[in-house]
Write a protein that holds these residues in place. Structure first.
Motif, PDB file in Angstrom:
ATOM      1  N   UNK A  12       4.600   1.207 -15.600  1.00 34.37           N
ATOM      2  CA  UNK A  12       5.258   2.449 -16.010  1.00 34.37           C
ATOM      3  C   UNK A  12       6.226   3.000 -14.960  1.00 34.37           C
ATOM      4  N   UNK A  13       6.145   2.460 -13.749  1.00 28.71           N
ATOM      5  CA  UNK A  13       7.016   2.933 -12.670  1.00 28.71           C
ATOM      6  C   UNK A  13       7.961   1.794 -12.274  1.00 28.71           C
ATOM      7  N   UNK A  14       8.712   1.327 -13.246  1.00 27.71           N
ATOM      8  CA  UNK A  14       9.528   0.110 -13.088  1.00 27.71           C
ATOM      9  C   UNK A  14      10.570   0.251 -11.984  1.00 27.71           C
ATOM     10  N   UNK A  31       7.489  -9.174  -9.125  1.00 27.44           N
ATOM     11  CA  UNK A  31       8.840  -8.601  -9.017  1.00 27.44           C
ATOM     12  C   UNK A  31       8.896  -7.293  -8.232  1.00 27.44           C
ATOM     13  N   UNK A  32       7.953  -6.358  -8.419  1.00 28.60           N
ATOM     14  CA  UNK A  32       8.075  -5.080  -7.708  1.00 28.60           C
ATOM     15  C   UNK A  32       7.684  -5.159  -6.234  1.00 28.60           C
ATOM     16  N   UNK A  33       7.189  -6.307  -5.781  1.00 30.68           N
ATOM     17  CA  UNK A  33       6.730  -6.446  -4.398  1.00 30.68           C
ATOM     18  C   UNK A  33       7.857  -7.003  -3.534  1.00 30.68           C
ATOM     19  N   UNK A  34       8.282  -6.226  -2.539  1.00 31.19           N
ATOM     20  CA  UNK A  34       9.350  -6.662  -1.639  1.00 31.19           C
ATOM     21  C   UNK A  34       8.801  -7.369  -0.408  1.00 31.19           C
ATOM     22  N   UNK A  35       7.595  -6.995   0.016  1.00 24.11           N
ATOM     23  CA  UNK A  35       6.970  -7.592   1.192  1.00 24.11           C
ATOM     24  C   UNK A  35       5.489  -7.232   1.158  1.00 24.11           C
ATOM     25  N   UNK A  36       4.728  -7.810   2.062  1.00 26.48           N
ATOM     26  CA  UNK A  36       3.311  -7.457   2.205  1.00 26.48           C
ATOM     27  C   UNK A  36       3.059  -7.064   3.652  1.00 26.48           C
ATOM     28  N   UNK A  37       2.003  -6.295   3.867  1.00 29.54           N
ATOM     29  CA  UNK A  37       1.581  -5.957   5.226  1.00 29.54           C
ATOM     30  C   UNK A  37       0.304  -6.709   5.546  1.00 29.54           C
ATOM     31  N   UNK A  38       0.227  -7.225   6.771  1.00 26.57           N
ATOM     32  CA  UNK A  38      -0.980  -7.979   7.119  1.00 26.57           C
ATOM     33  C   UNK A  38      -1.241  -8.008   8.604  1.00 26.57           C
ATOM     34  N   UNK A  39      -2.518  -8.050   8.951  1.00 23.21           N
ATOM     35  CA  UNK A  39      -2.910  -8.091  10.366  1.00 23.21           C
ATOM     36  C   UNK A  39      -3.203  -9.510  10.836  1.00 23.21           C
TER      37      UNK A  39
END
Length: 209
Positions: A155-157, A179-187
């Motif tokens: 709903x938040x395209x 598609x909505x994911x530009x990057x991930x955060x990780x340790x």
């Protein structure tokens, strides 16, 4: 909200697109901060999030800022006072575990690229009311993982996300395929006690995702 017009969401968009993984760093020993940043940048991860979870964090941000190519930001920012301290230390972007109106308005007034944490539709709507469109989905795995973000993003395209929390080398590619994911955060790219060579190798693996 007269300050919204001064906030440019494209700035955090640019930061999020530089590399597929943003290392989430907990710095206990500021003496290792610069070499950790050098190893990560050498491996291809230039955007570094230093969490304000230790007394050494602000000094670590200052030292990492000396590394050519590093784009250093502060994470675990929970209030305007921390926001100011992080910016005074040279933070180029701000990440928070959640979103309050007070913190959101302070970040917008400051004009700093801002990535607030969201866990549900209400959080995203609060952010959109402030003029924000880029969010950290946190804690990603505990919040239902990929199916949850897919359902939430629909709903938040117009929004874009950086899932963090439980993301690993093993599942990062699955998150990045959304598609909505530009990057991930990780340790996982800078584990405690790892040598600079090991960190650079882990960074290269992550940068290739």
């Amino acid at each position: 909200m007269k300050d919204v017009q001064h906030y440019d969401p494209q700035e955090i968009d640019r930061v999020m697109r530089i590399a597929p993984v943003i290392p989430v760093l907990v710095i206990d020993d500021v003496g290792h901060a610069r070499e950790t940043a050098e190893a990560l940048v050498e491996g291809g991860l230039k955007v570094l999030e230093v969490t304000l979870r230790t007394p050494q964090a602000l000094d670590a941000i200052r030292r990492m800022n000396l590394v050519p190519g590093a784009i250093v930001g502060a994470g675990t920012v929970t209030n305007p006072d921390q926001l100011k301290a992080a910016m005074d230390a040279g933070s180029e972007f701000i990440v928070s575990p959640g979103l309050t109106q007070r913190l959101g308005e302070a970040a917008i007034r400051a004009g700093v690229p801002f990535l607030p944490g969201v866990a549900n539709a209400g959080d995203i709507m609060r952010g959109m009311d402030l003029g924000l469109s880029h969010f950290k989905f946190f804690p990603a795995m505990a919040n239902g993982g990929i199916p949850a973000l897919k359902a939430l993003a629909a709903p938040f395209y117009q929004c874009r996300f950086c899932p963090t929390g439980g993301v690993s080398l093993e599942n990062a590619a699955d998150w990045l395929a959304l598609d909505p994911v530009l990057c991930v955060g990780g340790s996982w790219v800078a584990p405690k006690g790892a040598s600079p060579d090991a960190i650079a190798r882990l960074a290269r693996e992550a940068a290739a995702l």
